[in-house]
Design an enzyme around this catalytic site. Structure first.
Site: not given
Length: 265
Positions: A69, A71, A110, A134
């Site tokens: 997770l 980052g 997403n 990103y």
């Protein structure tokens, strides 16, 4: 399972760590930050960009799986984005191979498909259309997972997380929301699914207005229970709603790179 959770001090990490413990997993936390007060269990304060430090954790802990997770959660320049999301993933994957750890659950986004125009339900077979650096870094990290699955025979599930919030806050969130409880259900399903190989799922709740196909997650055992529609009557329309709904990435999809980093989910 004994699970290493990176980014364990973050907003998603803290929810996932507690939720996995409740489901009977042994959790080892890793973050650049110290362990939050009041939380127990093994903890490592280090940066996942340091492969030697990462390898030392694997050497000390007999791990079964990794939930990655860690980052930077918003937009940055391209080198920083790739370092934060791809270099860290590579260091963890190398340690997994070296120490025979066979499962990674990765927090993708997403925004890997964020420039997809908002029309029909988006499946995992949609081509990558990142909306930012990103998003580019998440696409690259997914490709790295795929490489290690094919080359080393590990299992890796990329969870393209929507809007992780206690409750939906905008009209877009009625389609993209991921509740805290469903996030834990998602990670637990990705950890325990039988031989997924390389798989991608969309990390949202069972939203009536969902923009992404939940079936790939259900195949892996992810059965979301919450629905953003339960909050619909509390959310006021905004002038930004049409802009947010033009692409599935919402505000990220049309922002220029010169703008300050966005923090909207």
């Amino acid at each position: 399972m004994k699970v290493l959770v990176t980014g364990a001090a973050g907003s998603i990490g803290r929810v996932v760590c507690l939720g996995l413990v409740d489901r009977g997993h042994d959790v080892v936390g890793l973050d650049r930050l110290p362990q939050p007060s009041g939380e127990d269990g093994p903890w490592y304060a280090l940066d996942c960009t340091d492969p030697d430090a990462v390898d030392a954790v694997f050497a000390e802990q007999a791990l079964d799986a990794v939930v990655h997770l860690a980052g930077h959660p918003g937009e940055a320049n391209l080198p920083d984005s790739l370092t934060s999301h791809v270099v860290t993933t590579g260091a963890l994957l190398d340690a997994m191979v070296a120490h025979d750890v066979r499962r990674m659950v990765y927090a993708s986004s997403n925004h890997a498909v964020g420039r997809t125009p908002r029309r029909d339900l988006v499946g995992v077979d949609a081509r990558p259309r990142p909306d930012t650096f990103y998003g580019v870094s998440k696409v690259a990290a997914e490709a790295l997972l795929s490489l290690y699955v094919d080359r080393y025979g590990i299992d890796a599930v990329a969870c393209r997380i929507g809007s992780f919030l206690p409750e939906p806050e905008t009209v877009r969130n009625l389609s993209t929301w991921l509740s805290h409880d469903d996030c834990v259900r998602m990670v637990d399903a990705a950890l325990t699914a039988t031989a997924p190989g390389f798989a991608v799922l969309y990390g949202i709740s069972a939203n009536t207005r969902a923009w992404w196909d939940l079936e790939p997650g259900r195949v892996l055992g992810y059965e979301p229970q919450d629905d953003a529609e339960d909050w619909a009557d509390r959310i006021q329309p905004s002038p930004e709603d049409d802009w947010d709904a033009a692409h599935v990435g919402g505000p990220y999809a049309t922002a220029t790179f010169e703008r300050p980093a966005l923090d909207r989910p």
